[in-house]
Design a protein around this motif. Structure first.
Motif, PDB file in Angstrom:
ATOM      1  N   ASP A  80       0.850  -1.189   0.000  1.00  0.00           N
ATOM      2  CA  ASP A  80       0.000   0.000   0.000  1.00  0.00           C
ATOM      3  C   ASP A  80       0.884   1.235   0.000  1.00  0.00           C
ATOM      4  O   ASP A  80       1.320   1.716   1.044  1.00  0.00           O
ATOM      5  CB  ASP A  80      -0.910  -0.014   1.234  1.00  0.00           C
ATOM      6  N   ASP A 121      -6.814  -3.751   1.300  1.00  0.00           N
ATOM      7  CA  ASP A 121      -8.001  -2.942   1.014  1.00  0.00           C
ATOM      8  C   ASP A 121      -7.569  -1.497   0.771  1.00  0.00           C
ATOM      9  O   ASP A 121      -7.213  -0.785   1.718  1.00  0.00           O
ATOM     10  CB  ASP A 121      -8.972  -3.006   2.197  1.00  0.00           C
ATOM     11  N   GLY A 124     -10.370   0.791   2.517  1.00  0.00           N
ATOM     12  CA  GLY A 124     -10.773   0.477   3.878  1.00  0.00           C
ATOM     13  C   GLY A 124     -12.253   0.264   4.109  1.00  0.00           C
ATOM     14  O   GLY A 124     -12.745   0.394   5.238  1.00  0.00           O
ATOM     15  N   LYS A 125     -13.007  -0.102   3.072  1.00  0.00           N
ATOM     16  CA  LYS A 125     -14.450  -0.308   3.218  1.00  0.00           C
ATOM     17  C   LYS A 125     -14.845  -1.783   3.176  1.00  0.00           C
ATOM     18  O   LYS A 125     -16.033  -2.109   3.210  1.00  0.00           O
ATOM     19  CB  LYS A 125     -15.203   0.449   2.113  1.00  0.00           C
ATOM     20  N   GLY A 126     -13.876  -2.670   3.059  1.00  0.00           N
ATOM     21  CA  GLY A 126     -14.163  -4.096   3.079  1.00  0.00           C
ATOM     22  C   GLY A 126     -14.695  -4.656   1.777  1.00  0.00           C
ATOM     23  O   GLY A 126     -15.025  -5.847   1.712  1.00  0.00           O
ATOM     24  N   ARG A 127     -14.792  -3.851   0.749  1.00  0.00           N
ATOM     25  CA  ARG A 127     -15.359  -4.312  -0.517  1.00  0.00           C
ATOM     26  C   ARG A 127     -14.340  -5.125  -1.314  1.00  0.00           C
ATOM     27  O   ARG A 127     -13.130  -4.937  -1.171  1.00  0.00           O
ATOM     28  CB  ARG A 127     -15.846  -3.133  -1.367  1.00  0.00           C
ATOM     29  N   CYS A 128     -14.860  -6.013  -2.164  1.00  0.00           N
ATOM     30  CA  CYS A 128     -13.991  -6.796  -3.041  1.00  0.00           C
ATOM     31  C   CYS A 128     -13.574  -6.003  -4.271  1.00  0.00           C
ATOM     32  O   CYS A 128     -12.537  -6.302  -4.872  1.00  0.00           O
ATOM     33  CB  CYS A 128     -14.706  -8.071  -3.493  1.00  0.00           C
ATOM     34  N   GLN A 129     -14.371  -5.026  -4.644  1.00  0.00           N
ATOM     35  CA  GLN A 129     -14.002  -4.203  -5.791  1.00  0.00           C
ATOM     36  C   GLN A 129     -14.521  -2.782  -5.621  1.00  0.00           C
ATOM     37  O   GLN A 129     -15.553  -2.545  -5.005  1.00  0.00           O
ATOM     38  CB  GLN A 129     -14.526  -4.796  -7.093  1.00  0.00           C
ATOM     39  N   TYR A 130     -13.753  -1.847  -6.161  1.00  0.00           N
ATOM     40  CA  TYR A 130     -14.121  -0.434  -6.179  1.00  0.00           C
ATOM     41  C   TYR A 130     -13.990   0.044  -7.618  1.00  0.00           C
ATOM     42  O   TYR A 130     -12.891   0.013  -8.184  1.00  0.00           O
ATOM     43  CB  TYR A 130     -13.196   0.388  -5.285  1.00  0.00           C
ATOM     44  N   ASN A 153      -9.837  -5.931  -4.280  1.00  0.00           N
ATOM     45  CA  ASN A 153      -9.290  -6.271  -2.966  1.00  0.00           C
ATOM     46  C   ASN A 153      -9.473  -7.770  -2.763  1.00  0.00           C
ATOM     47  O   ASN A 153     -10.592  -8.230  -2.514  1.00  0.00           O
ATOM     48  CB  ASN A 153     -10.012  -5.466  -1.881  1.00  0.00           C
ATOM     49  N   ASN A 155      -8.886  -9.634  -0.460  1.00  0.00           N
ATOM     50  CA  ASN A 155      -9.276 -10.041   0.894  1.00  0.00           C
ATOM     51  C   ASN A 155     -10.585  -9.391   1.332  1.00  0.00           C
ATOM     52  O   ASN A 155     -10.887  -9.340   2.521  1.00  0.00           O
ATOM     53  CB  ASN A 155      -8.159  -9.694   1.888  1.00  0.00           C
ATOM     54  N   GLY A 156     -11.353  -8.885   0.356  1.00  0.00           N
ATOM     55  CA  GLY A 156     -12.603  -8.210   0.687  1.00  0.00           C
ATOM     56  C   GLY A 156     -13.628  -9.141   1.305  1.00  0.00           C
ATOM     57  O   GLY A 156     -13.641 -10.355   1.060  1.00  0.00           O
TER      58      GLY A 156
END
Length: 311
Positions: A80, A121, A124-130, A153, A155-156
């Motif tokens: 990161d 991430d 930092g929202k826990g989503r698998c994709q943005y 992500n 590890n989402g």
């Protein structure tokens, strides 16, 4: 010393880039990631050694374009660096500059995707994709520049709008084993795994990886040497400066020689059982030129006997 080449997972940027040079594998990964049909792609990898202050990062960009003249820039990201949004902006500019010929209208610009596959991430929202696109803030009107920036992500935990095949790809990226590959019987994942197994048998590719790892370690050791010399200068009041520098240089050279020797032994382990006498000879060698020659010989040799006869 870095992880053994044979044990690498596809989250490793070097192995990922090598696999993505196969245009069928590149197409499969893009189809899973974007959940759309892609008829054919052309792919190439541009390698940039990108070392941060602690020598942790290596960047391998995968550029691809399909028959509909859509451009893709894909990168595996494990650290990161806190600069991914600005890097997206820069990469999009690179794609645009190379896709528009002098004199062409701006309408000729190709649609483009900038894709980061992250093992962390990024937001930092826990989503698998943005997925990011350009929109008008006041009227929610799309700008229509035909670009997307996508961050995956692996590890989402929030799997909304994520396909089971993408989640399986995430599993396989993190643990690129036969067991994970066959778990859901996804044809695309199985094809990717066959390519990964083939790549791990490529001795030249393994030697390239070890050379890259060695370079990173040498840079780290060079930094350690500079730090040691700086410490020696501050200790000059209590001991002779020349003696302190000599000790620092000797320690750094010994560390570098030991690192190369370990890489030679790691390559030879794939060829069979190495006699203790030869192991000892390699471990004790301090001459950088000799060790470098042995490293190249180990990468090319087909047997322990061949290596011993030529060393």
């Amino acid at each position: 010393m870095g992880e053994s080449f044979q044990k690498l997972n596809l989250t490793n940027a070097y192995l990922f880039a090598a696999a993505m040079q196969d245009e069928e594998i590149c197409r499969n990964v893009l189809e899973i990631a974007l959940n759309k049909r892609i008829s054919r792609v052309k792919a190439h990898v541009e390698q940039v050694l990108f070392l941060d202050s602690e020598f942790k990062s290596v960047r391998f960009d995968v550029y691809a374009s399909d028959e509909e003249e859509v451009s893709y820039d894909v990168e595996m990201q494990n650290d990161d660096t806190k600069n991914l949004p600005k890097r997206c902006r820069y990469y999009q500019a690179e794609l645009d500059v190379t896709s528009l010929r002098p004199g062409e209208d701006y309408q000729q610009l190709k649609p483009g995707y900038i894709i980061f596959i992250c093992s962390f991430d990024p937001f930092g929202k826990g989503r698998c994709q943005y997925v990011f696109e350009e929109y008008c803030k006041e009227a929610d009107i799309p700008l229509g520049d035909e670009t997307q920036k996508i961050f995956f992500n692996t590890n989402g935990t929030d799997t909304e709008n994520v396909t089971p095949e993408l989640l399986h790809l995430f599993e396989y990226l993190k643990q690129s084993t036969e067991e994970v590959a066959v778990r859901h019987q996804d044809e695309k994942i199985l094809k990717i795994h066959e390519r990964v197994k083939y790549l791990k048998r490529d001795r030249k590719l393994e030697a390239g990886y070890m050379t890259m790892e060695e370079y990173i370690h040498q840079e780290a050791e060079r930094r350690a040497k500079l730090m040691a010399e700086s410490m020696a200068e501050s200790m000059a009041e209590s001991m002779a400066e020349s003696m302190a520098k000599s000790m620092a240089e000797s320690m750094a050279e010994s560390m570098a020689a030991s690192r190369v020797a370990q890489n030679i032994l790691a390559l030879l382990e794939d060829l069979g059982t190495l006699p203790d006498q030869t192991k000892e000879r390699i471990a004790k060698e301090q001459n950088e030129d000799v060790l470098s020659a042995w490293l190249k010989l180990a990468a090319r040799a087909d047997s322990i006997e061949e290596f011993q006869s030529k060393m």
